[in-house]
Design a protein around this motif. Structure first.
Motif, PDB file in Angstrom:
ATOM      1  N   GLN A   1     -63.010  17.387   3.562  1.00 23.04           N
ATOM      2  CA  GLN A   1     -62.206  16.370   2.866  1.00 23.04           C
ATOM      3  C   GLN A   1     -62.102  15.060   3.652  1.00 23.04           C
ATOM      4  N   LEU A   2     -62.594  15.056   4.877  1.00 20.36           N
ATOM      5  CA  LEU A   2     -62.391  13.889   5.734  1.00 20.36           C
ATOM      6  C   LEU A   2     -63.013  12.617   5.156  1.00 20.36           C
ATOM      7  N   VAL A   3     -64.250  12.707   4.648  1.00 20.79           N
ATOM      8  CA  VAL A   3     -64.921  11.529   4.090  1.00 20.79           C
ATOM      9  C   VAL A   3     -64.158  11.010   2.874  1.00 20.79           C
ATOM     10  N   VAL A   4     -63.729  11.925   2.007  1.00 22.08           N
ATOM     11  CA  VAL A   4     -62.993  11.531   0.799  1.00 22.08           C
ATOM     12  C   VAL A   4     -61.674  10.870   1.161  1.00 22.08           C
ATOM     13  N   ARG A   5     -60.977  11.439   2.155  1.00 20.63           N
ATOM     14  CA  ARG A   5     -59.695  10.858   2.573  1.00 20.63           C
ATOM     15  C   ARG A   5     -59.888   9.450   3.154  1.00 20.63           C
ATOM     16  N   LEU A   6     -60.952   9.274   3.907  1.00 21.74           N
ATOM     17  CA  LEU A   6     -61.246   7.938   4.434  1.00 21.74           C
ATOM     18  C   LEU A   6     -61.502   6.934   3.307  1.00 21.74           C
ATOM     19  N   GLN A   7     -62.239   7.368   2.295  1.00 16.85           N
ATOM     20  CA  GLN A   7     -62.529   6.497   1.160  1.00 16.85           C
ATOM     21  C   GLN A   7     -61.242   6.141   0.404  1.00 16.85           C
ATOM     22  N   ARG A   8     -60.397   7.131   0.208  1.00 18.72           N
ATOM     23  CA  ARG A   8     -59.120   6.873  -0.479  1.00 18.72           C
ATOM     24  C   ARG A   8     -58.255   5.906   0.325  1.00 18.72           C
ATOM     25  N   LEU A   9     -58.290   6.044   1.639  1.00 18.85           N
ATOM     26  CA  LEU A   9     -57.520   5.141   2.496  1.00 18.85           C
ATOM     27  C   LEU A   9     -58.009   3.708   2.351  1.00 18.85           C
ATOM     28  N   GLU A  10     -59.335   3.492   2.362  1.00 17.45           N
ATOM     29  CA  GLU A  10     -59.908   2.152   2.228  1.00 17.45           C
ATOM     30  C   GLU A  10     -59.544   1.530   0.885  1.00 17.45           C
ATOM     31  N   VAL A  11     -59.685   2.311  -0.180  1.00 13.17           N
ATOM     32  CA  VAL A  11     -59.379   1.799  -1.524  1.00 13.17           C
ATOM     33  C   VAL A  11     -57.897   1.433  -1.632  1.00 13.17           C
ATOM     34  N   ALA A  12     -57.025   2.309  -1.132  1.00 17.21           N
ATOM     35  CA  ALA A  12     -55.586   2.063  -1.207  1.00 17.21           C
ATOM     36  C   ALA A  12     -55.189   0.825  -0.404  1.00 17.21           C
TER      37      ALA A  12
ATOM     38  N   SER B   1     -58.033   5.700  12.339  1.00 19.13           N
ATOM     39  CA  SER B   1     -58.505   6.133  13.650  1.00 19.13           C
ATOM     40  C   SER B   1     -58.494   7.655  13.757  1.00 19.13           C
ATOM     41  N   ALA B   2     -57.420   8.272  13.262  1.00 19.76           N
ATOM     42  CA  ALA B   2     -57.317   9.726  13.331  1.00 19.76           C
ATOM     43  C   ALA B   2     -58.366  10.401  12.459  1.00 19.76           C
ATOM     44  N   LEU B   3     -58.552   9.898  11.242  1.00 21.07           N
ATOM     45  CA  LEU B   3     -59.554  10.479  10.348  1.00 21.07           C
ATOM     46  C   LEU B   3     -60.963  10.331  10.929  1.00 21.07           C
ATOM     47  N   ALA B   4     -61.263   9.143  11.447  1.00 24.87           N
ATOM     48  CA  ALA B   4     -62.594   8.890  12.002  1.00 24.87           C
ATOM     49  C   ALA B   4     -62.848   9.756  13.236  1.00 24.87           C
ATOM     50  N   ARG B   5     -61.811   9.948  14.051  1.00 22.49           N
ATOM     51  CA  ARG B   5     -61.962  10.756  15.261  1.00 22.49           C
ATOM     52  C   ARG B   5     -62.280  12.213  14.908  1.00 22.49           C
ATOM     53  N   TRP B   6     -61.520  12.763  13.960  1.00 21.33           N
ATOM     54  CA  TRP B   6     -61.780  14.135  13.523  1.00 21.33           C
ATOM     55  C   TRP B   6     -63.186  14.261  12.926  1.00 21.33           C
ATOM     56  N   LYS B   7     -63.546  13.265  12.145  1.00 26.18           N
ATOM     57  CA  LYS B   7     -64.849  13.289  11.473  1.00 26.18           C
ATOM     58  C   LYS B   7     -65.992  13.263  12.495  1.00 26.18           C
ATOM     59  N   ASN B   8     -65.882  12.413  13.490  1.00 22.39           N
ATOM     60  CA  ASN B   8     -66.923  12.321  14.518  1.00 22.39           C
ATOM     61  C   ASN B   8     -66.974  13.587  15.381  1.00 22.39           C
ATOM     62  N   ASP B   9     -65.806  14.132  15.695  1.00 19.75           N
ATOM     63  CA  ASP B   9     -65.768  15.342  16.520  1.00 19.75           C
ATOM     64  C   ASP B   9     -66.427  16.528  15.814  1.00 19.75           C
TER      65      ASP B   9
ATOM     66  N   ALA C   1     -71.795  10.778  10.928  1.00 20.27           N
ATOM     67  CA  ALA C   1     -70.756   9.763  10.721  1.00 20.27           C
ATOM     68  C   ALA C   1     -71.365   8.442  10.303  1.00 20.27           C
ATOM     69  N   ALA C   2     -72.477   8.095  10.958  1.00 16.81           N
ATOM     70  CA  ALA C   2     -73.137   6.836  10.600  1.00 16.81           C
ATOM     71  C   ALA C   2     -73.698   6.914   9.190  1.00 16.81           C
ATOM     72  N   HIS C   3     -74.212   8.103   8.839  1.00 23.72           N
ATOM     73  CA  HIS C   3     -74.784   8.280   7.503  1.00 23.72           C
ATOM     74  C   HIS C   3     -73.732   8.119   6.422  1.00 23.72           C
ATOM     75  N   HIS C   4     -72.530   8.585   6.702  1.00 22.54           N
ATOM     76  CA  HIS C   4     -71.449   8.532   5.709  1.00 22.54           C
ATOM     77  C   HIS C   4     -70.550   7.312   5.892  1.00 22.54           C
ATOM     78  N   SER C   5     -71.001   6.324   6.673  1.00 23.68           N
ATOM     79  CA  SER C   5     -70.140   5.174   6.983  1.00 23.68           C
ATOM     80  C   SER C   5     -69.600   4.506   5.736  1.00 23.68           C
ATOM     81  N   ILE C   6     -68.310   4.246   5.759  1.00 21.82           N
ATOM     82  CA  ILE C   6     -67.675   3.615   4.597  1.00 21.82           C
ATOM     83  C   ILE C   6     -67.074   2.266   4.955  1.00 21.82           C
ATOM     84  N   THR C   7     -67.365   1.814   6.149  1.00 21.29           N
ATOM     85  CA  THR C   7     -66.742   0.577   6.588  1.00 21.29           C
ATOM     86  C   THR C   7     -67.350  -0.617   5.890  1.00 21.29           C
ATOM     87  N   ALA C   8     -66.485  -1.358   5.226  1.00 18.84           N
ATOM     88  CA  ALA C   8     -66.805  -2.675   4.648  1.00 18.84           C
ATOM     89  C   ALA C   8     -67.575  -2.641   3.354  1.00 18.84           C
ATOM     90  N   GLY C   9     -68.126  -1.543   2.939  1.00 22.89           N
ATOM     91  CA  GLY C   9     -68.850  -1.490   1.667  1.00 22.89           C
ATOM     92  C   GLY C   9     -69.996  -2.475   1.619  1.00 22.89           C
TER      93      GLY C   9
END
Length: 281
Positions: free
Chosen positions: A37-48, A110-118, A125-133
């Motif tokens: 769920q980490l990728v989805v949660r990151l996406q929801r955070l960006e949209v919100a 930061s917390a979501l990205a850290r868990w995702k990378n770990d 992580a780079a493949h699923h990057s959602i930064t900046a669209g």
């Protein structure tokens, strides 16, 4: 206006609930159950977070309008002092709200990205990057209208831009912002120059343009001024035709010095049809 403001504040509360839900997700995080769920949660955070800035900007603008329309019995000096004091208070309140949301956003991301990378490693992580669209494809060639700030041209520009760019699902938000800035000139471009170029800020910039140019009173004023100018020019042309023909009649020996009454009547009648008469070459 009050109803719209109430609805916007409700939207802002829902955005805060989304942030709180993501925070609770992190508190209860279990790698075995929640990792996917980490990728989805990151996406929801960006949209919100992007939506938060748009909604907060609209709330700020509507609050300014409500305050400005306040019906109070006060002098101009008292009113100016009141508005200035309220403006400072609103700025402080907006700053505190935005800073609080940005702090929470940074902590959560930061917390979501850290868990995702770990869990998945840097490559995934780079493949699923959602930064900046950011768009990874060459932007399609689209012939856009240009808008310089002439309010009479706003509706045509707005509808065309919405059709080609704003509602184009093949474009990222960053692409839309790029197209928007490239199609603006002059006063219109200055209107959004203070907005940083980013995916999050596209909606903010578009909202600022709508706020500036979706002004019915200004549109009516612009068209009335055009009508006034065109009518004035046509009336001048009408009078010019009369004077020219009178001179021609004098030259052929016709005495027009006693025609005052009939000429006044004819000119007044012509004023009722000034547009068609004014078009005579």
């Amino acid at each position: 206006m009050v109803t719209e403001l109430r609805d916007l504040k409700k939207q802002e509360r829902n955005i805060r609930k989304t942030f709180d839900a993501i925070q609770q997700f992190l508190v209860n995080f279990d790698e075995g159950r929640h990792a996917d769920q980490l990728v989805v949660r990151l996406q929801r955070l960006e949209v919100a977070f992007g939506k938060f800035h748009v909604v907060r900007r609209k709330i700020e603008l509507l609050t300014d309008d409500v305050t400005d329309l306040a019906d109070t019995k006060e002098s101009d000096e008292e009113r100016n002092e009141r508005l200035e004091s309220l403006a400072h208070a609103r700025d402080d309140e907006n700053t505190q709200i935005i800073m609080k949301m940005e702090d929470q956003y940074c902590v959560l991301k930061s917390a979501l990205a850290r868990w995702k990378n770990d869990i998945f490693g840097d490559a995934t992580a780079a493949h699923h990057s959602i930064t900046a669209g950011i768009s990874r494809v060459k932007l399609p060639e689209i012939h856009l209208p240009s808008f310089s700030g002439n309010i009479k041209e706003w509706v045509t520009f707005r509808d065309t831009f919405r059709s080609l760019i704003h509602n184009n699902l093949q474009l990222t938000t960053t692409d839309r912002f790029t197209y928007l800035k490239s199609s603006l000139t002059g006063e219109a471009l200055q209107e959004i120059n203070s907005v940083d170029m980013s995916a999050v800020n596209y909606d903010v910039a578009w909202c600022m343009l709508e706020k500036r140019y979706e002004n019915t009173k200004l549109k009516v004023k612009a068209h009335l001024e055009t009508m006034k100018k065109e009518s004035y020019d046509a009336l001048n042309k009408l009078i010019g035709h009369f004077e020219k023909n009178l001179l021609m009649l004098d030259k052929v020996g016709e005495n027009t010095s006693s025609w005052s009454t009939i000429l006044v009547y004819m000119i007044c009648l012509g004023c009722l049809y000034v547009a068609p008469l004014g078009d005579t070459s």
